[in-house]
Every structure is written in structure tokens, then in C-alpha cells.
Design an enzyme around this catalytic site. Structure first.
Site, PDB file in Angstrom:
ATOM      1  N   ALA A  59       0.809  -1.217   0.000  1.00 14.65           N
ATOM      2  CA  ALA A  59       0.000   0.000   0.000  1.00 14.65           C
ATOM      3  C   ALA A  59       0.845   1.271   0.000  1.00 14.65           C
ATOM      4  CB  ALA A  59      -0.946   0.006   1.205  1.00 14.65           C
ATOM      5  N   GLU A  88      -0.012  -6.718  14.996  1.00 16.18           N
ATOM      6  CA  GLU A  88       0.433  -6.583  16.386  1.00 16.18           C
ATOM      7  C   GLU A  88       1.345  -5.383  16.621  1.00 16.18           C
ATOM      8  OE1 GLU A  88       2.264 -10.308  17.223  1.00 16.18           O
ATOM      9  OE2 GLU A  88       0.382 -11.407  17.140  1.00 16.18           O
ATOM     10  N   HIS A  91       3.160  -0.684  12.744  1.00 12.63           N
ATOM     11  CA  HIS A  91       3.354  -0.596  11.293  1.00 12.63           C
ATOM     12  C   HIS A  91       2.022  -0.343  10.584  1.00 12.63           C
ATOM     13  CE1 HIS A  91       5.321  -1.174   7.481  1.00 12.63           C
ATOM     14  NE2 HIS A  91       4.474  -2.128   7.148  1.00 12.63           N
TER      15      HIS A  91
END
Length: 174
Positions: A59, A88, A91
């Protein structure tokens, strides 16, 4: 919850001359990307426009590819597609924010872009949003790009540079 919501969809526009869109997709989640592509291509074709499709690694690369295509080719509109599912780490926030910011900045520079990069909490949310028979966000992104293109064509070409205009004739002093 999203299924209970009612959303207004603008009617399709039309073009008085050919229109060509570039679909830029980050296929990290291939099945989600394929559904987004199906929705986008169906919408573009329903408008009577043509399209090309390219894939980029993720992306974050979508805005860069669109900027390159805008500089180096002849597309009238752009459709950004992909999916970012929360993981998790932080990022997720970086990818969501920076890809969206890049697309927004290109739009503010005058490109006709529909942002169909899904930013979701889980796979189920992505599946619902990408499904052409459900939320069809790929089709919605294509429609957004083409609606912007109709506005762009309605308002015409840029008027030229901003600033002082040179004098038509040099003034001669006697």
C-alpha cells in the site's frame, strides 16, 4: 453494523470523449485484492471508460506508482486499491496514514483519484468491504475517480501560471 446503514450512491456520469483509468493495486491479500479489482473494473466499464491494471508490492507504493504514471503516461483517472489489516505492531498505523496521505496529496495536486485502500481491524471486515455484492469498495473507489474526472473536464484545463503576466507591448518612453 455496516450492513444496517443506508448509503447514498451518486448516479453514474458520462463522458463526451474517451476516458482511461489506471488501477493500481497492492495484492498483499490476493483474494481481497481480486474482489476490489472486480468491483473497480466493472464500474469503470459501466461508465464506458477503459482501464489498465498494475500491481505494486504494498500500500505504501500505491501513491508513488500513481505519481509516476501521472508524470509519464496518459491516464485520466486513478484507482488506488489494497488492504491493510491491523496487526500486532504500529506498522499498521504508518501504512494506513502514509498511503492515505500520499493519495490525498496527489488529489490536491489535481489528479482524479479514488482511494480504495481498505484499512480494517480484521479479515472479515475486509471481505465484507471488498465483496462486489456487499459494500463493493473497489467499485466505489472507481466511481469516485470518475466523478472527479467529470468535474475536472467540466471546469476545463488549468488557466495557466499564477502570478504576473508579461506586458503585451513594451512601453517606450519619449
Amino acid at each position: 453494523m455496516a450492513k444496517a446503514e443506508q448509503h447514498y450512491t451518486m448516479p453514474r456520469g458520462s463522458f463526451d470523449r474517451p476516458a482511461k483509468a489506471l488501477i493500481v493495486v497492492a495484492p498483499y491479500y490476493r483474494d481481497i485484492a481480486d474482489n476490489l479489482i472486480a468491483g473497480a473494473t466493472a464500474e469503470i466499464e459501466a461508465w464506458g471508460a477503459t482501464h489498465d491494471l498494475i500491481e505494486v508490492p504494498g500500500a505504501l507504493e500505491v501513491p508513488t506508482a500513481i505519481a509516476m504514471a501521472a508524470r509519464m503516461s496518459n491516464y485520466d483517472a486513478f484507482v488506488a486499491l489494497g488492504c491493510v489489516i491491523r496487526g500486532e505492531t504500529t506498522h499498521y498505523d504508518t501504512v494506513c496514514n502514509d498511503s492515505s496521505r500520499g493519495i490525498t496529496l496527489l488529489g490536491l495536486q489535481g489528479l482524479c483519484i479514488g482511494n480504495g485502500i481498505l484499512t480494517v481491524e480484521n479479515r472479515k471486515q475486509a471481505e465484507v468491504r471488498a465483496d462486489t455484492k456487499d459494500q463493493n469498495k473497489g467499485g466505489g473507489a472507481a466511481a469516485a475517480a470518475l466523478h472527479l474526472l467529470t468535474l475536472s473536464r467540466k471546469w476545463g484545463a488549468p488557466k495557466g501560471a499564477v502570478g504576473f503576466k508579461p506586458a503585451a507591448e513594451e512601453i517606450k518612453l519619449a
